[in-house]
Design a protein around this motif. Structure first.
Motif, PDB file in Angstrom:
ATOM      1  N   SER A  59       0.778  -1.156  -0.002  1.00 44.56           N
ATOM      2  CA  SER A  59       0.001  -0.084  -0.020  1.00 44.56           C
ATOM      3  C   SER A  59       0.767   1.351   0.070  1.00 44.56           C
ATOM      4  O   SER A  59       0.267   2.313   0.026  1.00 44.56           O
ATOM      5  CB  SER A  59      -0.899   0.088   1.161  1.00 44.56           C
ATOM      6  OG  SER A  59      -1.948  -1.227   1.354  1.00 44.56           O
ATOM      7  N   GLY A  60       1.950   1.067   0.124  1.00 44.48           N
ATOM      8  CA  GLY A  60       2.905   2.267   0.503  1.00 44.48           C
ATOM      9  C   GLY A  60       4.003   2.354   1.546  1.00 44.48           C
ATOM     10  O   GLY A  60       3.924   1.312   2.273  1.00 44.48           O
ATOM     11  N   THR A  61       4.287   3.475   1.730  1.00 36.98           N
ATOM     12  CA  THR A  61       5.362   3.753   3.065  1.00 36.98           C
ATOM     13  C   THR A  61       4.828   4.795   3.935  1.00 36.98           C
ATOM     14  O   THR A  61       4.243   5.800   3.364  1.00 36.98           O
ATOM     15  CB  THR A  61       6.601   4.119   2.552  1.00 36.98           C
ATOM     16  OG1 THR A  61       7.313   2.936   1.963  1.00 36.98           O
ATOM     17  CG2 THR A  61       7.664   4.172   3.640  1.00 36.98           C
ATOM     18  N   ALA A  62       4.881   4.463   5.215  1.00 31.92           N
ATOM     19  CA  ALA A  62       4.281   5.644   6.232  1.00 31.92           C
ATOM     20  C   ALA A  62       5.126   5.446   7.112  1.00 31.92           C
ATOM     21  O   ALA A  62       5.717   4.934   7.806  1.00 31.92           O
ATOM     22  CB  ALA A  62       2.946   5.331   6.671  1.00 31.92           C
ATOM     23  N   THR A  63       5.667   6.692   7.630  1.00 32.88           N
ATOM     24  CA  THR A  63       6.588   6.873   8.910  1.00 32.88           C
ATOM     25  C   THR A  63       6.304   7.978   9.957  1.00 32.88           C
ATOM     26  O   THR A  63       5.584   8.893   9.617  1.00 32.88           O
ATOM     27  CB  THR A  63       7.920   7.643   8.260  1.00 32.88           C
ATOM     28  OG1 THR A  63       8.506   6.746   7.411  1.00 32.88           O
ATOM     29  CG2 THR A  63       8.991   7.655   9.423  1.00 32.88           C
ATOM     30  N   GLY A  64       6.216   7.416  11.152  1.00 30.67           N
ATOM     31  CA  GLY A  64       5.418   8.220  12.213  1.00 30.67           C
ATOM     32  C   GLY A  64       3.957   8.053  12.462  1.00 30.67           C
ATOM     33  O   GLY A  64       3.232   7.627  11.470  1.00 30.67           O
TER      34      GLY A  64
END
Length: 293
Positions: A59-64
């Protein structure tokens, strides 16, 4: 009754590190639950994630926390998700962090017009924060590894919820700190716990605290191999759980001990809490505690 457990020979270090393995497994099972039950709030999910947690998936990349929360908010609430854990290994790194590798069968209803089923690989790192009993995920990569042939969707929320409770209970028993305080959040208001036919019935937290200070603390190092966990729904939110344990301990003189037990638990679940709660425990000794000569 749960199936018997075949336990391979393990090293002293593997026994000593068992509580880390249980900690990582507990958090992975909690990760799944958020996607399986809409009543599991985002607060419980963020509770297992480091503030700078980063996840990469199809689905993608998420940070935090903020990016992750925004990303998962895009998933339709009508989707039904299930996660069937197949394999998992945990490595304790030299710096005290944990590396987790797992493979699951992920299934979904709603993503397409038919059942979606895939084998997915997980590679993650976890780190303990000061004062925390459980580590938090700092990174995770989720990768498709192949299709899976499933004929029907099987809801895994209850299985993973109950497995997380059992695994966390064992983590607390194995943890060298032998702190009874964390047990409070996984105990029902009214308790009926007996660890042996001859033992006293524990009816309060004080009884659990005495058990931790006494029998649980009698050996400095212990390990439990958790057998298959089965359950029966007694009523909505209340379950009877059966599970077997192969136990190993190391005495202060270095000698090992072993035992095999079968447990029957009554568990209540409020999905908005971090864990389900233990109401009743009964234990049958299959092989008594014995020194390995």
């Amino acid at each position: 009754m749960a199936a018997s457990i075949v336990q391979a020979e393990v090293t002293d270090l593997e026994i000593e590190n068992s509580y880390h393995e249980k900690a990582a497994l507990t958090q992975l099972l909690r990760w799944f639950q958020f996607y399986e039950n809409a009543d599991i709030g985002i607060a419980n999910q963020l509770d297992i994630l480091d503030e700078n947690f980063s996840v990469t998936s199809p689905s993608g990349t998420a940070t935090g926390h903020a990016e992750y929360q925004a990303a998962v908010a895009q998933f339709p609430s009508t989707w039904r998700n299930a996660h069937d854990l197949q394999t998992m290994t945990v490595t304790v790194n030299d710096d005290g962090t944990l590396s987790l590798t797992a493979e699951i069968i992920y299934s979904n209803l709603g993503m397409t017009d038919s059942l979606v089923a895939q084998r997915m690989g997980y590679d993650a790192t976890l780190e303990y924060e000061d004062g925390d009993t459980l580590p938090k995920f700092t990174s995770m990569t989720i990768t498709p590894v192949g299709a899976s042939e499933l004929e029907a969707f099987d809801d895994t929320y209850i299985q993973n919820r109950l497995s997380a409770l059992v695994t966390y209970w064992i983590h607390l028993v194995e943890h060298p700190g032998r702190n009874p305080e964390p047990f409070k959040e996984i105990l029902a208001p009214e308790l009926d716990i007996k660890f042996s036919a001859e033992g006293n019935t524990i009816t309060s937290y004080d009884g659990i605290a005495a058990w931790v200070a006494g029998p649980v603390s009698s050996l400095p190092v212990t390990r439990h191999v958790i057998g298959p966990i089965s359950y029966t729904t007694l009523e909505p939110g209340r379950y009877e759980v059966e599970v077997g344990f192969d136990w190993q301990g190391i005495r202060p003189d270095g000698k090992r001990m072993t035992a095999k037990t079968e447990h029957r638990w009554i568990v209540t679940d409020e999905p908005n809490e971090r864990f389900a709660r233990v109401e009743m425990i009964r234990v049958e000794t299959i092989e008594p505690f014995a020194v390995v000569e």
